[in-house]
Write an enzyme that holds these catalytic residues in place. Structure first.
Site, PDB file in Angstrom:
ATOM      1  N   ASP A 122       9.387  83.007  83.477  1.00 54.00           N
ATOM      2  CA  ASP A 122      10.002  81.763  84.043  1.00 54.00           C
ATOM      3  C   ASP A 122      11.304  82.526  84.559  1.00 54.00           C
ATOM      4  O   ASP A 122      11.827  83.393  84.121  1.00 54.00           O
ATOM      5  CB  ASP A 122      10.459  80.749  82.819  1.00 54.00           C
ATOM      6  N   ASP A 152       5.636  81.921  86.310  1.00 54.51           N
ATOM      7  CA  ASP A 152       5.521  81.015  85.463  1.00 54.51           C
ATOM      8  C   ASP A 152       6.491  79.844  86.087  1.00 54.51           C
ATOM      9  O   ASP A 152       6.628  79.389  87.020  1.00 54.51           O
ATOM     10  CB  ASP A 152       5.595  81.564  84.130  1.00 54.51           C
ATOM     11  N   ASP A 156      12.073  76.280  81.929  1.00 52.43           N
ATOM     12  CA  ASP A 156      11.287  75.907  80.842  1.00 52.43           C
ATOM     13  C   ASP A 156      12.042  75.741  79.462  1.00 52.43           C
ATOM     14  O   ASP A 156      13.121  76.715  79.611  1.00 52.43           O
ATOM     15  CB  ASP A 156      10.109  76.763  80.574  1.00 52.43           C
ATOM     16  N   ARG A 209       4.838  69.366  86.809  1.00 49.91           N
ATOM     17  CA  ARG A 209       5.619  69.417  85.847  1.00 49.91           C
ATOM     18  C   ARG A 209       7.204  69.092  86.547  1.00 49.91           C
ATOM     19  O   ARG A 209       7.906  69.890  86.565  1.00 49.91           O
ATOM     20  CB  ARG A 209       5.628  70.886  85.261  1.00 49.91           C
TER      21      ARG A 209
END
Ligand SMILES: *[C@@H]1O[C@H](CO)[C@@H](O)[C@H](O)[C@H]1NC(C)=O
Ligand SMILES: *[C@@H]1O[C@H](CO)[C@@H](O)[C@H](O)[C@H]1NC(C)=O
Length: 317
Positions: A122, A152, A156, A209
């Site tokens: 991430d 990724d 997050d 997302r």
């Protein structure tokens, strides 16, 4: 008078004369929401870094770290508790790198342009950490192209992370923007945690997302969604989401509670705008009420506000 009433009146007045609304009620340089109280590295002048080795060394000590210029190829840099990482001017960034915020507390990251995380990582990964404020950054990879999982997430949070505010950021040109809660099987760690405020963010050209949230609580307000082709806000595994005063354009399944987990999520939506291509699909009405004060900017005009005042070069150091 309540702030949202004032904003509504301003919007109505502006609509009457059909001028574009760019008047902003919310303060652009203020920490609001679940991360309130986060102080990061405090108010000192700190250490200025302009290379990966300087950044990595400074990150071990924490405090205030000012990043000058675009640092390329630093890899994932681990932060420690009580740190602020602040971009200098309008062109500071982290390219081919990212931050890991793991098992620590009290971290602030502002005014940095993040792009191209190392493979499978991430750009910012918040893992079992609390009190994190991510503000006025720009997050992207290379677009909705190539291997979906090569890069990724952009931002997050997982493993019971808590007390987070993500404000005035731009998220764009990537498959997966922001995942809160990584697994349907992680109730024991995540229930009652993963509380996040998202406000005044701009989300565009992202596949999904925006965010996706399991188990936790997300308050999303005064945000602009444009051209996100597959799904928007995804509430799952009993998550509670309150979405208000946001404008959804070209964002399929703009707010969805039954997308892809074993259990559905909950959502409340109010005072949002949806164009023909953006529809809420809420199967379970939520009940989230937040415990803090905040200032709404109305959905009408929010896209102009965040395009101008989110991202880098607005609040500078
Ligand atoms: C962070 O700062 C607080 C307040 O000064 C202090 O109590 C705490 O020990 C610090 N944490 C670490 C890991 O340094
Ligand atoms: C979920 O959290 C527990 C700790 O509570 C951990 O041991 C487990 O591995 C996690 N499960 C997954 C799928 O990550």
């Amino acid at each position: 008078m309540h702030f949202s009433t004032i904003t509504a009146l301003l919007s109505a007045a502006s609509l009457a004369t059909s001028t574009p609304i760019t008047r902003r009620a919310a303060t652009v340089d203020e920490l609001v929401g679940y991360a309130a109280g986060t102080t990061g590295g405090g108010s000192g002048s700190g250490t200025t870094v302009s290379s990966c080795s300087e950044l990595t060394a400074a990150a071990k000590n924490g405090g205030v770290i000012k990043v000058k210029g675009n640092l390329k190829g630093c890899g994932i840099v681990k932060l420690v508790s009580n740190t602020s990482v602040l971009g200098v001017g309008s062109d500071a960034g982290i390219e081919e790198g990212g931050f890991k915020i793991r098992k620590i507390e009290n971290v602030i990251v502002r005014n940095l342009k993040f792009t191209k995380s190392p493979e499978g990582m991430d750009l910012i990964d918040i893992d079992a950490a609390t009190n994190v404020w991510i503000d006025h950054n720009d997050f992207s990879n290379v677009g909705i192209t190539g291997d979906k999982d090569f890069y990724d997430g952009l931002l997050d949070a997982k493993h019971g992370a808590d007390s987070l505010t993500f404000s005035w950021n731009k998220f764009h040109d990537h498959w997966k923007a922001s995942l809160i809660g990584h697994s349907d099987s992680n109730a024991s760690e995540d229930k009652g945690k993963l509380r996040v405020t998202y406000h005044h963010n701009h989300w565009t050209n992202v596949n999904s997302r925006l965010p996706s949230i399991r188990f936790g609580t997300a308050h999303i307000y005064s945000s602009c969604y444009e051209d996100n082709g597959v799904s928007g806000i995804n509430s799952r595994m009993g998550a509670q989401v309150l979405v208000e005063a946001s404008d959804f354009k070209g964002t399929k399944r703009a707010i969805v509670t039954d997308l892809d987990s074993k259990e559905e999520g909950f959502a409340v939506e109010k005072d949002n705008l949806f164009d023909g291509a953006s529809k809420p699909e809420i199967t379970q009405q939520g009940s989230l009420e937040v415990p803090y004060k905040y200032t709404i900017d109305a959905a009408e005009g929010i896209c102009a506000i965040v395009k101008k005042s989110a991202g880098v070069g607005v609040v500078t150091f």
